[in-house]
Design an enzyme around this catalytic site. Structure first.
Site, mmCIF file in Angstrom:
data_model
loop_
_atom_site.group_PDB
_atom_site.id
_atom_site.type_symbol
_atom_site.label_atom_id
_atom_site.label_comp_id
_atom_site.label_asym_id
_atom_site.label_seq_id
_atom_site.Cartn_x
_atom_site.Cartn_y
_atom_site.Cartn_z
ATOM 1 N N ASP A 208 0.816 -1.205 0.000
ATOM 2 C CA ASP A 208 0.000 0.000 0.000
ATOM 3 C C ASP A 208 0.860 1.270 0.000
ATOM 4 O O ASP A 208 1.824 1.379 0.762
ATOM 5 C CB ASP A 208 -0.854 -0.028 1.282
ATOM 6 C CG ASP A 208 -1.833 1.118 1.360
ATOM 7 O OD1 ASP A 208 -2.651 1.224 0.436
ATOM 8 O OD2 ASP A 208 -1.777 1.892 2.331
ATOM 9 N N GLU A 250 1.593 -0.483 -5.164
ATOM 10 C CA GLU A 250 0.596 0.542 -5.433
ATOM 11 C C GLU A 250 1.323 1.873 -5.434
ATOM 12 O O GLU A 250 1.642 2.410 -4.371
ATOM 13 C CB GLU A 250 -0.503 0.560 -4.370
ATOM 14 C CG GLU A 250 -1.631 1.489 -4.771
ATOM 15 C CD GLU A 250 -2.196 2.366 -3.663
ATOM 16 O OE1 GLU A 250 -3.259 2.949 -3.887
ATOM 17 O OE2 GLU A 250 -1.590 2.510 -2.591
HETATM 18 C C1 BGC Z 1 -5.438 2.466 -0.412
HETATM 19 C C2 BGC Z 1 -6.570 3.287 0.100
HETATM 20 C C3 BGC Z 1 -6.163 3.821 1.464
HETATM 21 C C4 BGC Z 1 -4.811 4.529 1.419
HETATM 22 C C5 BGC Z 1 -4.254 4.739 2.775
HETATM 23 C C6 BGC Z 1 -4.370 3.509 -0.555
HETATM 24 O O1 BGC Z 1 -3.721 3.787 -1.570
HETATM 25 O O2 BGC Z 1 -5.739 1.827 -1.624
HETATM 26 O O3 BGC Z 1 -7.748 2.577 0.176
HETATM 27 O O4 BGC Z 1 -7.138 4.711 1.889
HETATM 28 O O5 BGC Z 1 -3.870 3.784 0.715
HETATM 29 O O6 BGC Z 1 -3.859 3.522 3.316
#
Ligand code: BGC
Length: 563
Positions: A208, A250
Site C-alpha cells: 500500500d 501501489e
Molecule cells: C489504499 C486506500 C487507502 C490509502 C491509505 C491507498 O492507496 O488503496 O484505500 O485509503 O492507501 O492507506
C-alpha cells in the site's frame, strides 16, 4: 504430508494468473453477524476457481477501528476478530492452494492507526522509544511540498495531537499516523511484519502507498531513493526466506516515476499501472482508442521477470491524478453526472454504473484488461455487473456486499439487512434482483458467463497472454485498438472497437503472414487475410481475439519494446 504451497511457488506464476481483489468484509459472511469474514472467502473459493481466478488479493484483515477500511492498522500481528482467526487464514490459504489459487495480503507499511499501541505510547511520553517511530513538529509547517492526497477531507498532512503537545504527520487521514522510516527499529519491525504473514503461507503482498515512506524537506516526499532502498531490502528478504513470493506496488504516479519500482528486477515483481486506467475510460467516452495506444507505447516494458499490473476498478475512486486538468474535467463530464460521484477529484463509481449498465462495453473493457501485456486485476462483483451506492460516505459505495443471489441480503449473510456491514445496492438495474451470481450462473449471454468464457480462453492461452511481448498496430481510420501478444506456439491479435457503431478494420500484422486465423472466442467474426493484412467487421463495442500460427521462421518480429 506434501506442502500444497510449494508446487505453486515456482516460476513466474504471477505473469499468467488473473487476480481478483476482495474486500473481506464485503464478500461473504459465514457466521451471520452481517460482516464478511475469512471463512466466507474460503466458502467461495470454488466460485473463484470456476471463474478462472488464479490469485486473490485480500484487503487488510488486521485489527482496526475501520476508519479507512482497515488501512488504519491497530495491530499488524493479528486478525480482526470480526473477520476470523489466524487459523481461519491458514485454512483459507490451504484451501486456495489446493485449488491452484494464490493468496496475496495487503502490506500497509506507510502508516498505522492512531489507535495503534505504538502511537498511543509515542504520544503520551516524549522519552518513549516509540516517539521516534513517528514524525512530530511544533509548527506543522515542514514538508510543505508533500501534496495532500485526501484533499476533500484533510486540509493538511499535519494534525495537532493534544496528548503529545505536538503536530504529527499523516499522508492520508488524521487517524493514520505515518511511520518514520529514518528510525532503524521501524524498518526492522516492518520487515518482521512482512515475514510474519508470509510465514502463514501468503504468496506475497500488494503493498500500500509505497512512494511515501520517506520524507525530506524541500522534496515532494515521494519516491525518494531511501524508499527504493527499503523495498530492495524487503525483496531480498522475500527471495531469501520465501522464494517465489511476490510484491505488487501501489504507486499512483506517472510512468517515469513508476518504472523504478521494478528496480531492474530487484524491487517489485509487479507495479500497478495507474496512468492507463483513467485513459481507458476516457478513450471509451471519446469512442477513440488513440490515447490508449499512446499510453501503451509510452509504457516501457517491465524489465526481466517482472510485469505491469492493470486494473479497471478497485476499492478506491477512479483517480484522475495522472491526467491533465482538461482530461480530468472530461473524465468527470463523461462519468461524473451523479451528484455524489466525485471524490478527491476522482470518481467513486463501479464499472457497471459508470458504463450505464451496458454489457457490451463492460465486456469489451474486461476483454481489454485481460488482453493487456501485464497481470489483470479484477474487482469483486464487476464480473456480474453489480452496482454501487454513491450516497454512502467516502469510498464505501464501491464496497457494498457481494450480490450472491436475489434473496434476502443478496445471499451475503443471514443477518437482517440493518446489520450488514454496508447497505445493499438498491438501484434496480444494478441491485441483486438484476445482477447476482446465482441469477447469472448458467444463463446464456449473462455477463458472468461471458466473463467466465474470457477467463477460460485467456487461461488456455497463458503462454501468449503472459508473455511481456506486445506490439501495438495501426488501424487507419477505424476506432479500433489492435495489438499482438506473441507466443512461441501461437500469436494472439487483440482487437477492440471503442465506437458505438460498426467498425471495419484492416490491420497489417508485421513480419508474419497469417494463413489460418482463428476466432478464439467463437464470436462468429468473419476474418479475411489478404497480403498479410487482416480484415474484419466488429460490432459496436465489439472485440476479437484472433489466434495465428507463427510462421516457422518467425524472426521475433514483435519486439519487447512496445514502441
Ligand atoms: C489504499 C486506500 C487507502 C490509502 C491509505 C491507498 O492507496 O488503496 O484505500 O485509503 O492507501 O492507506
Amino acid at each position: 504430508m506434501t506442502d500444497p504451497i510449494q508446487p505453486l511457488r515456482n516460476g513466474n506464476w504471477f505473469r499468467s494468473a488473473v487476480f481478483y481483489e476482495i474486500p473481506v468484509r464485503s464478500f461473504f459472511d459465514s457466521n451471520g453477524d452481517g460482516i464478511g469474514d475469512l471463512p466466507g472467502v474460503t466458502a467461495k473459493l470454488d466460485y473463484l476457481a470456476d471463474l478462472g481466478v488464479g490469485a486473490v488479493w485480500l484487503l487488510p484483515y488486521y485489527p482496526s477501528p475501520w476508519r479507512d477500511e482497515g488501512y488504519d492498522v491497530a495491530d499488524h500481528y493479528a486478525i480482526h476478530p470480526q473477520l476470523g482467526t489466524i487459523g481461519d487464514l491458514d485454512r483459507l490459504v490451504e484451501e486456495a492452494h489446493r485449488r491452484g489459487i494464490r493468496v496475496l495480503g495487503d502490506y500497509v507499511m506507510n502508516h498505522v492507526s492512531t489507535d495503534h499501541p505504538w502511537f498511543q505510547e509515542a504520544r503520551r511520553d516524549r522519552s518513549s522509544p516509540f516517539r521516534s517511530w513517528f514524525l512530530w513538529s511544533d509548527t506543522g509547517t515542514e514538508f510543505s511540498r508533500a501534496r495532500v492526497i485526501f484533499r476533500d477531507s484533510e486540509g493538511s498532512n499535519w494534525s495537532w495531537d493534544p496528548v503529545a503537545g505536538q503536530y504529527f504527520f499523516h499522508r492520508f487521514t488524521a487517524t493514520q499516523a505515518d511511520l518514520n522510516y529514518d528510525t532503524p527499529a521501524v524498518r526492522a519491525e516492518m520487515l518482521n511484519v512482512a515475514r510474519f504473514w508470509l510465514g502463514h503461507g501468503l504468496d506475497g503482498y500488494r503493498c500500500d502507498a509505497v512512494p511515501y515512506l520517506v520524507k525530506r524537506e524541500g522534496t515532494r516526499c515521494q519516491s525518494l531513493p531511501e524508499v527504493h532502498r527499503y523495498f530492495r531490502e524487503l525483496r531480498a528478504l522475500l527471495d531469501r526466506e520465501f522464494p517465489g513470493t511476490v510484491l505488487v506496488a501501489e504507486a499512483n504516479q506517472s510512468i517515469p516515476e513508476t518504472v523504478p519500482y521494478f528496480g531492474d528486477g530487484r524491487e517489485f515483481q509487479m507495479v500497478m499501472h495507474f496512468p492507463l486506467m483513467p485513459n481507458l475510460f476516457l478513450a471509451l467516452g471519446e469512442e477513440d482508442p488513440r490515447r490508449v495506444r499512446h499510453v501503451l507505447r509510452a509504457t516501457l516494458p517491465a524489465p526481466g521477470a517482472t510485469s505491469w499490473a492493470y486494473f479497471l476498478r478497485n476499492h478506491d475512486e477512479v483517480t484522475g491524478e495522472q491526467l491533465s486538468d482538461d482530461e480530468r474535467e472530461m473524465l468527470l463530464w463523461f462519468y461524473g453526472r451523479h451528484p455524489r460521484a466525485v471524490l478527491n477529484g476522482g470518481l467513486r463509481r463501479r464499472l457497471a454504473p459508470m458504463l450505464d449498465g451496458d454489457d457490451r462495453r463492460i465486456e469489451m473493457m474486461t476483454a481489454l484488461l485481460l488482453g493487456l501485456p501485464g497481470a489483470p486485476f479484477l474487482y469483486y462483483g464487476d464480473e456480474i455487473g453489480m452496482g454501487d451506492r454513491p450516497d454512502l460516505p467516502d469510498r464505501d459505495g464501491v464496497r457494498t456486499p457481494m450480490q450472491w443471489s436475489d434473496g434476502p441480503t443478496a445471499g451475503f449473510s443471514t443477518a437482517p439487512d440493518d446489520r450488514l456491514v454496508r447497505p445493499l445496492v438498491t438501484e434496480p438495474r444494478f441491485g441483486p434482483a438484476a445482477r447476482s451470481v446465482e441469477g447469472e450462473t448458467g444463463r446464456p449471454g449473462s455477463l458472468l458467463e461471458r466473463c467466465r468464457t474470457l477467463l477460460r480462453v485467456r487461461n488456455a492461452r497463458a503462454e501468449a497472454f503472459s508473455s511481456p511481448l506486445f506490439e501495438a498496430l495501426e488501424t487507419p481510420g477505424a476506432p479500433v485498438l489492435a495489438f499482438v501478444r506473441p507466443g512461441a506456439s501461437e500469436h494472439v491479435l487483440c482487437l477492440y472497437n471503442f465506437a458505438s457503431t460498426v467498425a471495419d478494420v484492416q490491420v497489417r500484422v508485421p513480419a508474419w503472414s497469417a494463413p489460418n486465423p482463428t476466432d478464439l472466442l467463437d464470436r462468429g467474426i468473419a476474418l479475411h487475410v489478404v497480403d498479410g493484412a487482416l480484415g474484419c467487421r466488429l460490432d459496436p463495442f465489439g472485440f476479437a481475439w484472433v489466434g495465428f500460427p507463427p510462421v516457422p521462421t518467425d524472426p521475433g518480429a514483435a519486439t519487447r519494446d512496445p514502441g
